[in-house]
Motif scaffolding. Structure first.
Motif, short mmCIF file in Angstrom:
data_model
loop_
_atom_site.label_atom_id
_atom_site.label_comp_id
_atom_site.label_asym_id
_atom_site.label_seq_id
_atom_site.Cartn_x
_atom_site.Cartn_y
_atom_site.Cartn_z
N ASN A 202 0.90 -1.24 0.17
CA ASN A 202 -0.04 -0.14 -0.04
C ASN A 202 0.87 1.12 -0.02
OD1 ASN A 202 -2.57 -1.05 0.04
ND2 ASN A 202 -3.00 -1.19 1.99
N ARG A 205 2.38 2.10 -3.30
CA ARG A 205 1.49 2.62 -4.50
C ARG A 205 1.18 3.91 -3.95
NH1 ARG A 205 -2.97 -1.94 -4.81
NH2 ARG A 205 -2.94 -1.83 -2.58
N ASP A 206 1.19 4.14 -2.80
CA ASP A 206 0.79 5.63 -2.38
C ASP A 206 2.00 6.47 -2.64
OD1 ASP A 206 -1.48 4.90 -1.33
OD2 ASP A 206 -1.05 4.95 0.90
N GLU A 209 2.32 7.43 -6.53
CA GLU A 209 1.33 8.34 -6.66
C GLU A 209 1.52 9.70 -6.44
OE1 GLU A 209 -2.65 7.49 -5.73
OE2 GLU A 209 -2.69 5.54 -7.08
#
Lengths: 326, 434, 292
Positions: A202, A205-206, A209
């Motif tokens: 997670n 991915r954060d 971005e």
């Protein structure tokens, strides 16, 4: 040969016709670790390199930062901003490491200096690549740690005072503090427990971005691949055998190896055990033709003789298998 | 006689504590502290079943396995081997009546810790290790590695017969053609082949009980299933009972009849595989299930509702239910205390202060474990924060019994912690929720 | 073993390869001399007055004679025999005692191990020559006694190296695996531990041999260990050294002290080069560390 121009967008990093051979100059047998690899990674994209041990996935990851052993022969191009990383002198590569491209590993404890606090790690890295003053360096570091969920009161602790997952978070913070364009994650979640693994995925991915960083994710765990990848490249015996979007690879796999690999994943809804017969190829004497032919359930006579040409199903989905050649 | 002994193994109140301080001087000053790697667990494995012990690293699952093989000495508890319901009843009764003599007698007869004929049992109980590259002697060939146990336990009467047995076993585990593998050293084998050698080495003794400690965790995805399949085949052929230790719930689901889920040295939930997966009771079990990555990009979920943080350090075990600091369903009675509040305040510092202030600040927390209270030197900001926080309905705040403000000290007292127990007959999970 | 041979072949052109080649040549050269000594000279090294005292090198006495009328050339040749046999016996003894002790103590551990470590550490902390002197003084002279005196110094070294190596190897999973199949302690030590700690033995062996030559020379220099008339480099060096100050009246003495001294230095160099070279190859971790 297979240079790809899938979209008009300029790739962040571009690997062209990469060949890597170990033990090139000494008397030991040559290991043909990677052959004719082509790969483009776009901004903010997460690309996974999947394969078993001996598929060449880690070798490719190490070649990007020139971290291979001395007597290794590399041919081809790894291009970043029009520079070929394979031809850059050591000093220039050092500049790029940690700044433009950074890497995280399976074993964070082995990569952190046990005698240095987290703060010292950051200061050292920032001093090497920037001319920030101490104050700005600390400010930057605390921001980075904050992004990965490490409270600032742990800033002066030593690596051994953290748990495995926390250490991996620190590694990620160190890797991202200079806002690199590419993060190479080599089995970065393999030794972590499922819950922590999920947390770290997670987190990855954060941060991609947030900073528009690309990730080259190297792993043998298809669960991890499915969780975070935009695109997947399947490697076998040092060669790319299939590539496509995550959706295409997992739902419309073409190459028999890809199919076997996906079927052998044990998930909560698995009802029967399935596997790929045989053992990984010997890279000193790789099989002739398609390296997968000794294990392939759909092997044909010509598979033993020559490596297949590329078959494209659309712009992104491609495979190298005689079954699909017209 | 053995047919009636349908309980292969009854692990009763097993404890394994490791001393943390080795320096005798320090021991005198501070007193000995222990890491409770396995903290009072009980379960039984029925004959012919595959029992799964599932947990994260640090849960103590491997320690349990090594204790069963007597590779480590348990701190407390008994391991009754090959018994039946009657003997079990007898033991429980003797315990109830406090009949020490009888307990001793029964232990001598049935418990692995006290039994005399350990040599025979060493042959009967075998283990497969997680890391096949480390579990083989690098200076022994495949043949020598498999032969050695047969030699020790005098399997086969002649040299020739023994040799034949080794070859047969190599074929059985798929190390074929035998000629190609027998003189290889471990470094010349792939991970899967090494694991086969280890399986052959264990199976040549024709054991009836196998402890498989993460047998496929270090192998490539593509051959994990094949090794598992081999294990299941051998189980059928040899009538094995297996204790399957793993961190992977999906694998456990596929091959285990019953499952025990361990966390920090305790079994949190235990039951039939089907029941646990259809209706998980313990919040920890539920989180573990959610965390398993799905090999399907379509089912990608960003918010899996996962517990925060990681398995805590067992030296400093949380009080009450040991899972409560990470539990997503915790209530006020789960054992909250001064440490949780201290951590909560520390982790929320940023929201109360500016970064620069934190640098200069020294917090004066005083934990009082015995009375379960926390003393904080009065800081206006912390008091305000707590006042505000107290109005929120969080389990931590609800667990506060009373708050005293005394000159410059703030004393916060918590309810007395209790640990939930798993009763073997009534509830599957060790959780207050049930 | 095969692999290490292959490695040695790969290494032969590197610095460690040259170290081994030169070291081995030197040691072989001395071995040859030790065996061939009687054929290389006609003089008895233990006989005084084989010629006039303090004669210059000549065709008859290739390196001249000493004050006592020994033939220096013959004594140096036969001194090789003494040195090599003492060192051989001493290292064999030290190995025969130090290695099993280290294996057992390390594997069993606990209080007996701590006691052994305490004792050997105490011995180790003594300067080697002092310890050897003490033993030599108690036992008296002679080749066997000198070997005993020298070996006492090296037993703790073998013990320490082997024991520490055992401590790490016994934590390996394959040792646990051996226990799990019910392997008796003796089998575990011999089959699972010894083969995996043995790579450190050749290195200590050669380095100790080098040190042994020096200790032996030191002993006889101080008048212990090998006593005259048995030929000994150390003793010859000592007798020569007392004439060094009188160089003006005895201009010949420079080669009297130079020859045995040179023999000591070159033999030590041979053993050391061999040991270092082996170390580079057998302990690759250390080697990489050095390269970086």
């Amino acid at each position: 040969m297979n240079t790809e121009q899938e979209t008009g967008e300029k790739p962040n990093i571009s690997i062209k016709n990469l060949d890597i051979t170990y033990n090139y100059e000494n008397d030991s047998e040559e290991v043909k670790a990677a052959r004719d690899i082509n790969l483009d990674i776009k901004n903010g994209e997460i690309v996974s390199l999947v394969g078993e041990s001996g598929s060449g996935k880690s070798t490719i990851g190490s070649s990007i930062l020139n971290l291979l052993p001395k007597d290794t022969l590399t041919r081809g191009k790894i291009q970043l901003d029009g520079k070929n990383l394979l031809e850059l002198p050591e000093n220039d590569i050092r500049e790029i490491r940690g700044k433009d491209i950074s890497k995280i590993f399976q074993d964070p404890m082995g990569r952190l200096n046990p005698l240095m606090t987290v703060e010292q790690h950051f200061i050292e890295l920032l001093n090497e690549h920037t001319d920030f003053g101490k104050e700005k360096a600390i400010e930057k570091s605390i921001d980075a740690l904050n992004d990965v969920g490490i409270p600032p009161n742990r800033f002066e602790d030593y690596p051994h005072e953290f748990s495995g997952g926390m250490r991996q978070r620190i590694m990620i913070a160190l890797a991202l503090v200079l806002n690199p364009r590419i993060l190479i994650a080599d089995e970065a979640t393999t030794s972590l427990d499922v819950v922590v693994q999920s947390q770290i995925l997670n987190l990855l991915r954060d941060v991609t971005e947030k900073y528009n960083t690309s990730i080259l994710n190297i792993t043998h765990n298809l669960g991890v691949v499915a969780e975070i990848s935009d695109r997947v490249v399947v490697l076998y015996g040092g060669k790319v055998v299939e590539k496509g979007s995550a959706e295409e690879i997992f739902h419309k796999p073409k190459h028999p190896y890809t199919k076997g690999l996906i079927n052998s994943v044990i998930g909560l809804d698995t009802e029967e055990l399935e596997w790929v017969e045989g053992t990984p190829p010997d890279l000193v004497n790789p099989p002739s033709g398609c390296p997968f032919h000794p294990r392939c359930p759909q092997v044909m006579e010509k598979c033993k003789k020559q490596f297949p040409e590329q078959t494209g199903f659309n712009d992104s989905h491609k495979t190298w298998c005689h079954l699909y050649e017209s | 006689m053995n047919e009636k002994r349908n309980i292969k193994l009854w692990v009763k109140n097993l404890k394994k504590y490791y001393p943390t301080i080795e320096n005798p001087l320090k021991k005198l000053i501070k007193g000995q502290e222990y890491v409770k790697a396995v903290d009072d667990i009980s379960f039984e494995i029925k004959k012919g079943e595959v029992f799964g012990l599932v947990g994260e690293s640090g849960s103590g699952k491997t320690t349990v396995g090594e204790n069963l093989l007597m590779l480590q000495k348990p701190t407390e508890g008994q391991l009754y081997y090959e018994i039946n319901e009657e003997i079990k009843k007898e033991i429980l009764e003797a315990e109830k009546n406090g009949n020490k003599e009888k307990i001793n007698k029964l232990n001598k007869k049935h418990s692995l810790r006290k039994r005399k004929n350990l040599r025979k049992l060493r042959k009967d109980i075998q283990m497969i290790f997680q890391d096949p590259s480390a579990a083989l002697n690098p200076s022994m060939t495949v043949f020598e590695s498999i032969l050695h146990p047969a030699k020790i336990h005098k399997i086969g009467d002649t040299k020739e017969e023994r040799k034949q047995k080794v070859y047969n076993m190599m074929e059985e585990v798929g190390l074929t053609p035998v000629e190609r593998f027998k003189d290889k050293y471990p470094r010349d084998l792939s991970g899967g082949e090494r694991q086969r050698v280890i399986i052959a080495r264990a199976m040549i003794l024709e054991p009836t009980f196998l402890v498989a400690d993460e047998p496929v965790a270090m192998l490539d995805m593509s051959i994990r299933s094949k090794i598992l399949n081999l294990l299941m085949k051998l189980k059928e052929e040899f009538g094995l009972t297996i204790l399957f230790i793993t961190h992977d719930l999906a694998t456990a689901k596929l091959i285990c009849n019953r499952i025990g889920i361990m966390y920090l040295g305790k079994i949190m939930e235990l039951g039939k595989t089907k029941e646990i997966f259809e209706n998980p009771k313990h919040p920890y079990t539920k989180s573990l299930m959610r965390a398993i990555p799905r090999a399907d990009p379509r089912e990608r979920e960003r918010d899996k509702n996962l517990p925060e943080g990681e398995i805590p350090d067992p030296i400093d075990m949380p009080q009450g239910c040991r899972y409560h600091p990470r539990c997503l369903e915790a209530t006020s009675k789960c054992g909250w205390g001064p440490r949780d509040l201290k951590e909560h305040i520390e982790n929320n510092l940023l929201k109360i202060y500016d970064e620069e202030e934190i640098e200069e600040m020294e917090f004066n927390f005083k934990e009082d474990k015995e009375n379960n209270k926390l003393e904080i030197h009065d800081k206006k900001e912390i008091c305000n924060y707590l006042e505000k926080k107290k109005k929120e309905d969080t389990p931590l705040m609800n667990a506060i019994k009373e708050t005293n403000k005394n000159q410059n000290k703030l004393t916060i007292k918590f309810k007395k912690p209790k640990e939930p127990k798993r009763k073997e007959t009534e509830t599957r999970a060790a959780c207050f929720y049930n | 073993m095969l692999k290490s041979l292959k490695q040695i072949r790969d290494e032969i052109n590197t610095v460690s390869g040259y170290k081994i080649i030169i070291g081995t040549s030197i040691v072989l050269f001395f071995l040859f001399i030790a065996f061939a000594a009687p054929h290389l000279t006609q003089w008895d090294p233990e006989k005084q007055g084989v010629g006039p005292r303090l004669e210059k090198p000549s065709g008859e006495h290739k390196l001249g004679t000493t004050y006592m009328g020994y033939d220096l050339f013959s004594r140096t040749l036969f001194g090789t025999r003494t040195a090599l046999s003492v060192v051989l016996i001493a290292t064999a003894l030290a190995m025969a005692i130090g290695i099993p002790l280290g294996l057992i103590s390390g594997y069993i551990g606990g209080y007996s191990d701590r006691l052994m470590v305490l004792i050997t550490d105490a011995l180790y902390s003594f300067p080697g020559i002092l310890l050897a002197l003490l033993v030599a003084a108690i036992l008296g002279g002679g080749i066997i006694n000198a070997a005993l005196a020298v070996s006492v110094v090296y037993i703790p070294q073998y013990f320490r190296v082997i024991r520490n190596h055992v401590m790490s190897v016994k934590e390996e999973l394959y040792v646990k695996g051996a226990e799990a199949i019910g392997s008796p302690k003796r089998d575990t030590i011999i089959k699972y531990i010894l083969p995996n700690v043995s790579q450190s033995i050749p290195v200590i062996l050669t380095l100790n041999a080098a040190d042994g030559v020096l200790t032996l020379a030191g002993l006889s220099f101080l008048g212990f260990g090998i006593t005259p008339p048995t030929p000994s480099w150390g003793y010859d060096l000592k007798t020569a050294s007392s004439y060094l100050g009188l160089a003006e009246s005895y201009p010949e003495v420079w080669y009297w002290s130079l020859v045995p001294g040179l023999a000591i230095v070159v033999l030590i160099l041979g053993f050391t080069l061999l040991g270092e070279g082996l170390n580079d190859i057998l302990n690759p971790k250390l080697r990489e560390g050095r390269r970086r």
